[in-house]
Design a protein around this motif. Structure first.
Motif, mmCIF file in Angstrom:
data_model
loop_
_atom_site.group_PDB
_atom_site.id
_atom_site.type_symbol
_atom_site.label_atom_id
_atom_site.label_comp_id
_atom_site.label_asym_id
_atom_site.label_seq_id
_atom_site.Cartn_x
_atom_site.Cartn_y
_atom_site.Cartn_z
ATOM 1 N N GLY A 1 -48.785 28.089 25.655
ATOM 2 C CA GLY A 1 -49.504 27.020 24.985
ATOM 3 C C GLY A 1 -48.819 25.674 25.100
ATOM 4 N N LEU A 2 -47.505 25.625 24.878
ATOM 5 C CA LEU A 2 -46.796 24.354 24.897
ATOM 6 C C LEU A 2 -46.623 23.808 26.309
ATOM 7 N N ALA B 1 -46.411 27.609 33.214
ATOM 8 C CA ALA B 1 -46.506 28.433 32.010
ATOM 9 C C ALA B 1 -46.921 29.856 32.336
ATOM 10 N N SER C 1 -54.931 27.936 23.401
ATOM 11 C CA SER C 1 -54.419 28.616 24.588
ATOM 12 C C SER C 1 -53.431 29.710 24.214
ATOM 13 N N GLY C 2 -52.545 29.430 23.250
ATOM 14 C CA GLY C 2 -51.580 30.441 22.828
ATOM 15 C C GLY C 2 -52.253 31.661 22.224
ATOM 16 N N ARG D 1 -53.799 17.702 22.197
ATOM 17 C CA ARG D 1 -52.958 18.608 22.984
ATOM 18 C C ARG D 1 -52.413 19.752 22.132
ATOM 19 N N GLY D 2 -52.032 19.431 20.891
ATOM 20 C CA GLY D 2 -51.556 20.493 20.014
ATOM 21 C C GLY D 2 -52.641 21.499 19.686
ATOM 22 N N ALA E 1 -53.150 23.591 22.716
ATOM 23 C CA ALA E 1 -52.024 24.523 22.859
ATOM 24 C C ALA E 1 -52.176 25.708 21.916
ATOM 25 N N SER F 1 -48.256 24.523 29.116
ATOM 26 C CA SER F 1 -49.505 24.216 29.815
ATOM 27 C C SER F 1 -50.132 22.919 29.331
ATOM 28 N N GLN F 2 -49.863 22.495 28.098
ATOM 29 C CA GLN F 2 -50.509 21.310 27.563
ATOM 30 C C GLN F 2 -49.647 20.058 27.641
ATOM 31 N N THR G 1 -49.802 24.345 33.741
ATOM 32 C CA THR G 1 -50.486 25.633 33.602
ATOM 33 C C THR G 1 -49.855 26.697 34.485
#
Length: 390
Positions: A238-239, A252, A214-215, A207-208, A211, A241-242, A249
């Motif tokens: 990023g944070l 975010a 995504s970020g 997940r990190g 993220a 949404s994950q 999502t």
């Protein structure tokens, strides 16, 4: 009256009283139990980092403190950055509100042939009954908001303390648990603990990483569009949404869309389109590759576990549902006996009907027992050789 009947009645009443007392105690302690459960999963998540630092000679308590310090600094920096962004944006929106109101009034006057002015609209809003009632209700609700904030801070402190103790005294906790179990059960408990650490850490790691990707992707888009506070918005997307399943999502993407709308309404549509496209890319390309080795569960099972966790424990259940189900699946997989799958085309989804063969003939051939073919019986009767005696 039989001699055993009074004792049975007293025993039944005692059992009922114990049941009611246990139910009352569980209802009173449900909040504490949920906090302990969250703290346990947080301790499992930081267990790999604490274990590596402890293996290099550092005291386990100091290693746990350093990990918590890094998490605290990162969280405080994110909150401060996001708060400054929101405060600046709110001040800017308040300063630009007269311009927005003038543009809306001009549009209404042009399309509906009215003669409104900003002064009249402001006076009608300020002297309206619903605004006065809203202000009164907001004033009376300040105490409730303060109580909620204080309760949230106390809950956060409780979870932090329990997770610190679980991570710092992990070996002692395992020894204490194994000391009351026979040797065979001790091995199973330690195996389950190890699987839980691997799955929880793998879930947070994947997940990190998603993220971060995504970020970066949303940061490039926001910089290209010229949206202010692009770094903070990228971290937010990023944070959230994950780590908020299912609806994270869309939550975010709402904030970048709002900020982009204040610059140009078309930019908000660009952000919305990018969020939708990136979500599909993440679901079908990125997430299967990253989670195949860490949290190997079917997407339908993950979605169902999130729904079940939300129904049982709300947002907390949604957060811990996937690592809990992955841990349970991996633990049961070690004890479920598996067999080799037969080499049948129907198993692989490639079952094809022979050309020229009808469904009726296949059913007739399937229901006919071996040796009942008339032509084969006739050939067998005409073949030379001794006839079998009846």
């Amino acid at each position: 009256m039989p001699a055993w009947l009074p004792r049975a009645m007293v025993l039944a009443l005692a059992l009922y009283a114990c049941f009611r007392l246990g139910s009352w105690a569980f209802d009173q302690l449900i909040g504490l139990l949920i906090n302990v459960l969250i703290a346990f999963f947080l301790a499992l998540a930081i267990e790999p980092a604490v274990g590596r630092m402890s293996a290099r000679g550092m005291r386990r308590g100091l290693a746990t403190f350093l990990v918590f310090l890094v998490i605290l600094i990162a969280g405080a920096g994110f909150v401060v950055l996001l708060g400054s962004m929101l405060a600046g944006q709110i001040v800017e929106m308040v300063e630009e509100f007269p311009k927005y109101l003038d543009s809306v009034i001009n549009w209404v006057n042009q399309n509906f042939h009215t003669d409104l002015s900003r002064v009249e609209v402001q006076d009608s809003l300020l002297h309206s009954d619903w605004l006065q009632k809203y202000v009164q209700n907001s004033a009376t609700g300040v105490l409730d908001v303060s109580t909620t904030v204080l309760g949230g801070l106390f809950r956060l402190l409780t979870i932090s303390l329990f997770s610190f103790y679980f991570a710092a005294d992990g070996p002692r906790l395992r020894r204490g648990l194994c000391s009351v179990l026979p040797p065979a059960r001790q091995a199973e408990v330690l195996r389950a603990w190890e699987i839980a650490v691997d799955k929880t850490g793998g879930y947070l790691y994947s997940r990190g990483l998603m993220a971060l990707i995504s970020g970066i992707a949303h940061y490039i888009l926001l910089v290209f569009l010229g949206v202010p506070y692009a770094p903070a918005l990228a971290v937010w997307v990023g944070l959230v949404s994950q780590f908020i399943p299912t609806i994270g999502t869309y939550l975010a993407g709402a904030l970048p869309m709002l900020i982009a709308f204040t610059i140009d309404p078309w930019y908000a549509l660009w952000v919305l389109g990018f969020v939708v496209i990136y979500q599909q890319f993440e679901n079908y390309v990125l997430q299967p590759k990253l989670t195949s080795k860490t949290v190997d569960i079917h997407p339908a099972v993950a979605f169902g576990s999130v729904i079940a966790g939300t129904a049982l424990m709300g947002a907390v259940g949604a957060l811990i549902a996937i690592p809990a189900v992955a841990t349970l699946q991996a633990f049961l997989g070690a004890y479920v006996k598996r067999y080799d799958v037969t080499d049948d085309p129907r198993v692989h989804g490639r079952h094809q009907r022979r050309r020229g063969e009808s469904v009726f003939s296949r059913l007739r051939g399937a229901t006919r027992a071996p040796g009942n073919n008339d032509e084969e019986d006739a050939e067998r009767r005409e073949a030379p050789g001794p006839r079998p005696r009846v």
